[in-house]
Scaffold this active site. Structure first.
Site, PDB file in Angstrom:
ATOM      1  CE  LYS A 108      -4.189  -1.756   0.213  1.00 47.99           C
ATOM      2  NZ  LYS A 108      -5.234  -1.473  -0.788  1.00 47.99           N
ATOM      3  CE  LYS A 211     -10.175  -5.479  -4.391  1.00 43.19           C
ATOM      4  NZ  LYS A 211      -9.993  -4.356  -3.454  1.00 43.19           N
TER       5      LYS A 211
END
Length: 322
Positions: A108, A211
């Site tokens: 991240k 997803k």
């Protein structure tokens, strides 16, 4: 898909609150509603800030898993990446230790309140252990910021790809033209778009991060993967063990799987509704998961939160098949 009765869905609902080891997406407790259906367990975990029109796709995915047989798998194990939150560089080895055998790491970056120097240090700390690194900015940069950041992040090694470096499809397309040395992956530009194929039509990405829940279920995801015309990575939406199992089955059903998937996030929970099998040589088995009844009880959300989720299910259900 023919819907079951709302009353039946609500009768089968279990709402749990999972404590997290580290802050992720700004939260330290992850609430999800699980459906104990006739075909298996489904998971409805749309984040609280998502309004019913967006959250209803997550409910459709949960109903599909609970009430329908999922597509047949083509493989029995799935490579997964290590996921490194926006932690200090010194904490990276402890995070990576939760992903034994992983050959790819997603890091991240562009976290609010942090600097590019923090991102560089974190990526360098990861590269000391894992050579294949991808970064995820969650749309945190402008095009100019992305060019500056990705140029700096690739001085000491290539990136497998940069995931959602900018918010819009137009920005991704411009960045891809101006910085051809860094492959671009689209996540939010697919799962939060009214047209998930627009990113391909605009030549805005090299890789699609898909997803299950935000796209409306495994069958819907596989349909998008077939039409989008680029390599696919299946990723978690901070799912419980139930949702991870469904994601693994989606990855197992893809005709081609050329990248490690972001489905190793179970280690972010202090406790979960079931044990996700441990990574073996960086892989997880493509198996569905049923919760442990004792953990469902121990992790049950407070009554007011359970009632909130029941109301939310009803609101989202009203939007399905419209």
């Amino acid at each position: 898909m023919e819907l079951p009765a709302l009353e039946d869905v609500l009768d089968r609902l279990h709402v749990v609150a999972l404590p997290m080891r580290v802050r992720f997406r700004g939260i330290t407790t992850r609430e999800v509603a699980l459906i104990d259906g006739p075909a298996g367990w489904g998971e409805f975990g749309a984040f609280p800030e998502y309004e019913p029109p967006e959250a209803s796709a997550w409910l459709a995915a949960a109903i599909e898993a609970a009430y329908r047989e999922l597509p047949a798998p083509r493989r029995d194990r799935i490579p997964v990446n290590a996921t490194v939150p926006a932690v200090p560089a010194a904490d990276v080895p402890a995070v990576l230790a939760r992903f034994p055998g992983a050959r790819t790491a997603k890091v991240k970056v562009a976290e609010p309140g942090q600097t590019l120097a923090d991102d560089i240090a974190r990526v360098e700390a990861v590269r000391a252990h894992i050579s294949t690194v991808r970064v995820d900015a969650n749309g945190g940069w402008t095009v100019e910021q992305a060019i500056r950041a990705l140029t700096a992040l690739t001085r000491d090694g290539a990136l497998e790809y940069a995931e959602q470096p900018c918010v819009s499809v137009e920005e991704l397309a411009e960045l891809r033209r101006r910085l051809p040395g860094v492959p671009i992956a689209a996540d939010e530009s697919i799962r939060r778009a009214s047209d998930p194929l627009r990113v391909a039509q605009a030549r805005a990405a090299d890789i699609a991060v898909l997803k299950v829940a935000p796209l409306g279920g495994v069958s819907a995801l596989l349909g998008i993967a077939e039409r989008i015309g680029m390599p696919v990575v299946i990723s978690s939406a901070l799912d419980s063990a139930v949702g991870i199992g469904i994601g693994l089955r989606a990855a197992a059903a893809l005709p081609v799987l050329g990248h490690a998937c972001g489905l190793g996030t179970g280690g972010f929970f202090v406790d979960d509704v079931a044990d996700v099998p441990p990574l073996v040589d960086g892989h997880l088995p493509a198996a569905l998961v049923a919760p442990d009844p004792a953990r469902l009880t121990a992790l049950a959300a407070p009554v007011d939160r359970r009632d909130w989720w029941r109301r939310r299910v009803a609101e989202c259900y009203a939007l399905l098949n419209r």
